[in-house]
Design a protein around this motif. Structure first.
Motif, mmCIF file in Angstrom:
data_model
loop_
_atom_site.group_PDB
_atom_site.id
_atom_site.type_symbol
_atom_site.label_atom_id
_atom_site.label_comp_id
_atom_site.label_asym_id
_atom_site.label_seq_id
_atom_site.Cartn_x
_atom_site.Cartn_y
_atom_site.Cartn_z
ATOM 1 N N LYS A 48 33.237 5.860 42.950
ATOM 2 C CA LYS A 48 33.510 4.469 42.596
ATOM 3 C C LYS A 48 32.424 3.507 43.100
ATOM 4 O O LYS A 48 32.556 2.300 42.937
ATOM 5 C CB LYS A 48 34.869 4.044 43.157
ATOM 6 N N GLN A 49 31.374 4.047 43.663
ATOM 7 C CA GLN A 49 30.307 3.196 44.191
ATOM 8 C C GLN A 49 29.376 2.753 43.061
ATOM 9 O O GLN A 49 28.544 3.508 42.582
ATOM 10 C CB GLN A 49 29.517 3.943 45.278
ATOM 11 N N VAL A 50 29.551 1.505 42.644
ATOM 12 C CA VAL A 50 28.668 0.901 41.650
ATOM 13 C C VAL A 50 27.855 -0.162 42.377
ATOM 14 O O VAL A 50 28.358 -1.225 42.728
ATOM 15 C CB VAL A 50 29.473 0.272 40.489
ATOM 16 N N TRP A 51 26.590 0.136 42.636
ATOM 17 C CA TRP A 51 25.760 -0.729 43.469
ATOM 18 C C TRP A 51 25.381 -2.009 42.727
ATOM 19 O O TRP A 51 25.356 -2.043 41.485
ATOM 20 C CB TRP A 51 24.510 0.028 43.921
ATOM 21 N N LEU A 52 25.120 -3.055 43.485
ATOM 22 C CA LEU A 52 24.712 -4.323 42.899
ATOM 23 C C LEU A 52 23.396 -4.163 42.149
ATOM 24 O O LEU A 52 22.572 -3.298 42.478
ATOM 25 C CB LEU A 52 24.571 -5.385 43.993
ATOM 26 N N LYS A 53 23.199 -5.031 41.152
ATOM 27 C CA LYS A 53 22.025 -4.904 40.274
ATOM 28 C C LYS A 53 21.549 -6.286 39.843
ATOM 29 O O LYS A 53 22.254 -7.306 40.041
ATOM 30 C CB LYS A 53 22.399 -4.081 39.053
ATOM 31 N N ILE B 209 30.763 -1.906 49.184
ATOM 32 C CA ILE B 209 30.580 -0.775 48.270
ATOM 33 C C ILE B 209 30.422 0.532 49.048
ATOM 34 O O ILE B 209 30.933 1.577 48.635
ATOM 35 C CB ILE B 209 29.368 -1.018 47.353
ATOM 36 N N LEU B 210 29.725 0.480 50.176
ATOM 37 C CA LEU B 210 29.510 1.676 50.988
ATOM 38 C C LEU B 210 30.819 2.341 51.388
ATOM 39 O O LEU B 210 30.878 3.564 51.552
ATOM 40 C CB LEU B 210 28.709 1.310 52.241
ATOM 41 N N GLY B 211 31.879 1.547 51.543
ATOM 42 C CA GLY B 211 33.155 2.087 51.978
ATOM 43 C C GLY B 211 34.010 2.672 50.865
ATOM 44 O O GLY B 211 35.083 3.228 51.131
ATOM 45 N N MET B 212 33.557 2.560 49.635
ATOM 46 C CA MET B 212 34.323 3.094 48.511
ATOM 47 C C MET B 212 34.071 4.591 48.351
ATOM 48 O O MET B 212 33.047 5.102 48.800
ATOM 49 C CB MET B 212 33.923 2.368 47.222
ATOM 50 N N PRO B 213 34.983 5.311 47.698
ATOM 51 C CA PRO B 213 34.716 6.721 47.367
ATOM 52 C C PRO B 213 33.432 6.825 46.554
ATOM 53 O O PRO B 213 33.110 5.928 45.761
ATOM 54 C CB PRO B 213 35.945 7.126 46.537
#
Length: 300
Positions: A275-280, A268-272
């Motif tokens: 578009k970063q939707v962190w785990l939950k 996720i860190l590498g996405m724009p």
């Protein structure tokens, strides 16, 4: 050094975490088989690695089909997994070890392995549930599937050529990460990587002879069934041979030490940013590595 063994950890009714041997007939409960067959095989993976006893486990495995051993056979689908590792001497982690992962995070390619550590509190099992901290502590949670190298013989100043002779086997490790703690608090890699339960390992330990070349294994991460990472360990920047040789020049690697070898691109860190939707909480993570099974865990 173990040969021909696939091992897992069983969570017993009394809370003990003891070895199981994966066989064609089922999972052989080592503690129970020891009592039935009057054998003194090691009952934890760390005991086997540090004190020997792999031959006794092989003897137990060969007895799995014997009538007297049936009382120690379990259905793998019905067991509760324990931690494969509870008290390793060292948990060594390698950062930015795939070229595409370094590039996606905007970090320079390392000229030598980047090492950091986790602690034993982070270790957890296959099918575990990681309880996430409160949002004011952290909320940018990310996945990182990694090949875990398990040391079986002391390595000190070893060459790359002889490095794999010191490897007992391999497993899947997940370097679960809190990116806000890792990146946004002054580069606190250790802090972002070693919260409670942030190092699931499993489902199996597979002896090195059954894996063969560790530098040609498909590796994948799925989140709620969606493929997020898909690569091959042939794309390491520093393969296990290089890592072991490098680390062993700094300090000795000892039986039971484990090395998380880094994750491929797709995090996720590498996405724009948009578009970063962190785990939950509620997410289910699956880490797959060829020949090593599928490590699964949930977030809460």
């Amino acid at each position: 050094m173990p040969h021909g063994l696939i091992l897992l950890a069983l969570k017993q009714d009394d809370g003990a975490e003891t070895l199981g041997i994966k066989t064609a007939s089922g999972v052989l409960d080592v503690a129970r088989a020891n009592a039935i067959l009057n054998i003194s095989a090691p009952v934890t993976l760390e005991e086997m690695l540090r004190s020997g006893g792999a031959s006794a486990l092989n003897a137990l495995a060969k007895s799995a089909d014997a009538p007297e051993a049936r009382g120690a056979l379990l259905d793998e689908a019905k067991i509760t997994h324990g931690r494969l590792f509870a008290h390793p001497g060292k948990i060594i982690c390698v950062g930015l070890n795939y070229r595409t992962h370094a590039e996606e995070t905007g970090m320079a390619l390392p000229k030598q392995p980047i090492l950091f550590n986790k602690y034993n509190n982070a270790l957890t099992s296959h099918e575990a549930t990681i309880t996430l901290p409160p949002r004011d502590v952290s909320y940018k949670f990310d996945y990182e599937t990694e090949l875990l190298v398990v040391i079986g013989k002391t390595a000190r100043n070893v060459s790359e050529t002889e490095a794999l002779d010191h490897v007992a086997g391999y497993a899947i490790g997940h370097d679960f990460s809190a990116r806000d703690l890792q990146i946004e608090t002054g580069g606190q890699w250790m802090v972002g990587k070693t919260l409670d339960g942030f190092a699931p390992v499993g489902p199996w330990f597979v002896s090195a002879d059954l894996v063969g070349d560790p530098n040609n294994l498909a590796i994948e991460t799925r989140v709620n069934g969606e493929v997020r990472q898909s690569d091959n360990t042939r794309n390491f920047i520093f393969n296990p041979q290089v890592l072991i040789a490098y680390i062993s020049r700094l300090f000795a690697l000892e039986p039971g030490d484990i090395i998380f070898t880094g994750t491929p691109s797709g995090v996720i860190l590498g996405m724009p940013k948009e578009k970063q939707v962190w785990l939950k909480a509620g997410d289910r993570i699956e880490s797959r590595i060829e020949k090593l099974g599928v490590l699964k865990f949930n977030l809460a």
